[in-house]
Design an enzyme around this catalytic site. Structure first.
Site, PDB file in Angstrom:
ATOM      1  N   LYS A 112       0.925  -1.020  -0.001  1.00 45.00           N
ATOM      2  CA  LYS A 112       0.005   0.047  -0.251  1.00 45.00           C
ATOM      3  C   LYS A 112       0.886   1.202  -0.078  1.00 45.00           C
ATOM      4  O   LYS A 112       0.530   2.488  -0.544  1.00 45.00           O
ATOM      5  CB  LYS A 112      -1.002   0.191   1.314  1.00 45.00           C
TER       6      LYS A 112
HETATM    7  C1  LIG Z   1      -0.689  -7.859   2.270  1.00 40.50           C
HETATM    8  C2  LIG Z   1      -1.756  -7.727   1.289  1.00 40.50           C
HETATM    9  N1  LIG Z   1      -2.186  -8.646   0.191  1.00 40.50           N
HETATM   10  C3  LIG Z   1      -3.124  -8.366  -0.905  1.00 40.50           C
HETATM   11  C4  LIG Z   1      -4.113  -7.688  -0.422  1.00 40.50           C
HETATM   12  C5  LIG Z   1      -5.203  -7.604  -1.534  1.00 40.50           C
HETATM   13  O1  LIG Z   1      -4.938  -6.668  -2.200  1.00 40.50           O
HETATM   14  P1  LIG Z   1      -6.184  -5.756  -3.178  1.00 40.50           P
HETATM   15  O2  LIG Z   1      -7.113  -5.567  -2.204  1.00 40.50           O
HETATM   16  O3  LIG Z   1      -5.641  -4.878  -3.915  1.00 40.50           O
HETATM   17  O4  LIG Z   1      -6.660  -6.926  -3.965  1.00 40.50           O
HETATM   18  C6  LIG Z   1      -4.141  -6.771   0.541  1.00 40.50           C
HETATM   19  C7  LIG Z   1      -5.180  -5.663   0.825  1.00 40.50           C
HETATM   20  O5  LIG Z   1      -5.584  -4.952  -0.020  1.00 40.50           O
HETATM   21  C8  LIG Z   1      -2.876  -6.736   1.275  1.00 40.50           C
HETATM   22  O6  LIG Z   1      -2.741  -5.724   2.391  1.00 40.50           O
HETATM   23  N1  LIG Z   2      -6.722  -5.332   2.270  1.00 45.19           N
HETATM   24  C1  LIG Z   2      -6.856  -4.026   2.284  1.00 45.19           C
HETATM   25  C2  LIG Z   2      -8.354  -3.807   2.136  1.00 45.19           C
HETATM   26  C3  LIG Z   2      -8.696  -2.354   1.576  1.00 45.19           C
HETATM   27  O1  LIG Z   2      -7.971  -2.249   0.248  1.00 45.19           O
HETATM   28  P1  LIG Z   2      -7.688  -0.889  -0.555  1.00 45.19           P
HETATM   29  O2  LIG Z   2      -6.833  -1.443  -1.458  1.00 45.19           O
HETATM   30  O3  LIG Z   2      -9.006  -0.822  -1.426  1.00 45.19           O
HETATM   31  O4  LIG Z   2      -7.450   0.060   0.290  1.00 45.19           O
HETATM   32  C4  LIG Z   2      -6.289  -3.178   3.593  1.00 45.19           C
HETATM   33  O5  LIG Z   2      -5.338  -4.033   3.802  1.00 45.19           O
HETATM   34  O6  LIG Z   2      -6.700  -2.596   3.953  1.00 45.19           O
END
Ligand SMILES: Cc1ncc(COP(=O)(O)O)c(C=O)c1O
Ligand SMILES: N[C@@H](CCOP(=O)(O)O)C(=O)O
Length: 467
Positions: A112
């Site tokens: 993120k």
């Molecule tokens: C460590 C981790 N892996 C994978 C994901 C999944 O990613 P996305 O929500 O973009 O599919 C998340 C949360 O978004 C995460 O925090």
């Molecule tokens: N897995 C995410 C959930 C929110 O996802 P986002 O990519 O839409 O912000 C988290 O870790 O909070």
């Protein structure tokens, strides 16, 4: 470049307005009206660029001329100076033809940070130019919250309210949200799961009176700028493996579908991506959807990869819009079905288009643990449980000539208990982050109730009109 909503009933916006809007006023998600395209020669010419310079090269077309080139370059360089690896997002070979793309070298040890560090600077810049403030509401299953609080903490023009599911994130994830003491940061522990938190945030955006009163903005991947920034590492990794002269496939641990949608966008922009593989944990709604053509919600199962414990995968709406030939009316029908009955069916032509680009697989909690163990034994590499779900799926999918890149979305030290249970090794936090484990926590527990959450924000946000 202008942006349109997936539901087709919100105003078309320029880049800055789309960034500040977060969710479109019709409940949809913004997408660029057209995809900028790079030729093979242009992609070849990107070889050797630093990560921030590559970001500038790829993302400038999305800005529609609204951010001065020198400013954008400075913001990108500042954003990626916060990373502790010279390559920003390096790749490591795990096995023949299998690589991991390490996205966890930023300040909160999760992917993120890659988008959030840029988004915070972009928002700050846009708000400063306009002399405005914003109130940010975000939902997290663990990682978005910490990354957003780190990136926005202490910024003068924003107050940030992060809703996390009480008791359902790892201790490290929780402390990343609850120990920063910047006065503009508000961590809210909601009595519910991630889908409840995300539902509350969307309801706040759809409450136009509240939205306008507090100048609401969002930093979840519903915000286009999050997806946009995540496109860059698909290019950086593929280019370092020989693209555009060699196609690459990606396996992505998936929850809200933002990360893998950025891979889809990279492909639309000209990157030769062979397959995009969705990896889910026990919450396998996307794997079931690709198999059956029906998106049907079930109860959320708690797993050792809590950030993927999701049933409402927001960005799947962006893919539906694309797969339906950008037919907003069909997206509206699907989203109405989801709201009313927790399910919708994808029309056969759209499903065929999705299957032409994506594969999907699931990994149970037990299989993720076995993958952490076997990977450590085979290559000495320690996976976090989210990345392990994807490595397990990739092993079943990969193996041909195309290199498979698995996105490593978090550092194992964010989930020490699950990693230790899987393989006996307890990864430690780096020294610069370890103090959060003893710092004082500050957060408010609230029920999953829209009015109570809005009241709390009204009382604490500085951007409330009239104040
Ligand atoms: C460590 C981790 N892996 C994978 C994901 C999944 O990613 P996305 O929500 O973009 O599919 C998340 C949360 O978004 C995460 O925090
Ligand atoms: N897995 C995410 C959930 C929110 O996802 P986002 O990519 O839409 O912000 C988290 O870790 O909070």
């Amino acid at each position: 470049m202008k942006y349109t909503s997936t539901r087709g009933e919100a105003p078309i916006l320029g880049f800055s307005d789309a960034v500040l809007a977060g969710l479109a006023r019709d409940g949809g998600l913004y997408l660029p009206l057209t995809w900028p395209e790079f030729s093979a020669a242009e992609i070849r010419a990107m070889r050797g660029l630093s990560y921030p310079d590559l970001a500038v090269r790829l993302l400038t077309p999305f800005l529609g001329g609204e951010i001065a080139p020198a400013t954008f370059k400075r913001l990108a360089h500042e954003a990626y100076a916060t990373f502790r690896h010279e390559a920003t997002c390096p790749i490591v070979q795990l096995a023949p033809n299998t690589f991991v793309l390490e996205l966890f070298h930023g300040p909160t040890l999760a992917f993120k940070d890659v988008a959030m560090q840029l988004l915070a600077r972009l928002m700050d810049h846009i708000l400063a130019e306009r002399g405005q403030r914003a109130t940010i509401a975000g939902a997290t299953s663990g990682d978005t919250g910490g990354a957003a609080i780190e990136a926005f903490g202490g910024r003068e023009r924003t107050d940030i309210f992060i809703l996390f599911p009480n008791g359902k994130v790892s201790p490290v994830q929780q402390r990343q949200m609850t120990t920063p003491n910047a006065s503009n940061v508000h961590a809210l522990a909601i009595e519910g799961n991630f889908d409840d938190c995300q539902g509350l945030v969307k309801d706040m955006f759809n409450d136009h009176g509240f939205r306008d009163r507090v100048s609401l903005s969002g930093v979840n991947s519903i915000n286009w700028a999050r997806i946009m920034a995540q496109i860059v590492y698909y290019f950086s990794s593929a280019i370092s493996l020989g693209s555009p002269d060699r196609p690459v496939s990606f396996t992505v641990p998936t929850g809200n579908f933002g990360d893998i949608f950025a891979g889809y966008a990279a492909k639309r922009m000209g990157l030769p991506v062979e397959r995009l593989v969705i990896a889910t944990n026990d919450n396998d709604i996307l794997a079931r959807t690709l198999e059956s053509g029906e998106y049907r919600m079930k109860d959320v199962i708690e797993t050792t990869s809590p950030s993927m414990d999701i049933q409402i995968s927001s960005n799947f709406e962006r893919l539906l819009f694309e797969a339906a030939g950008r037919d907003a009316a069909s997206v509206r029908r699907s989203m109405d079905g989801l709201k009313q009955s927790g399910a919708f069916t994808i029309e056969p032509p759209a499903l065929a288009r999705i299957r032409a680009e994506f594969d999907a697989g699931r990994t149970t909690t037990g299989e993720a643990a076995a993958t952490i163990r076997s990977t450590l034994e085979a290559s000495g590499y320690l996976l976090d449980p989210h990345t392990a779900t994807a490595v397990s799926v990739a092993r079943r999918t990969a193996g041909r000539e195309t290199p498979m890149v698995v996105l490593a979305t978090a550092h194992p030290a964010k989930f020490p208990a699950a990693v230790e249970a899987a393989c006996g090794v307890s990864p430690s936090l780096p020294d610069w982050l370890a103090p959060i484990m003893d710092a004082k926590e500050r957060y408010t527990v609230l029920p999953s109730d829209l009015k109570m959450v809005e009241d709390h924000i009204n009382r604490h946000a500085r951007a409330v009109s009239g104040s």
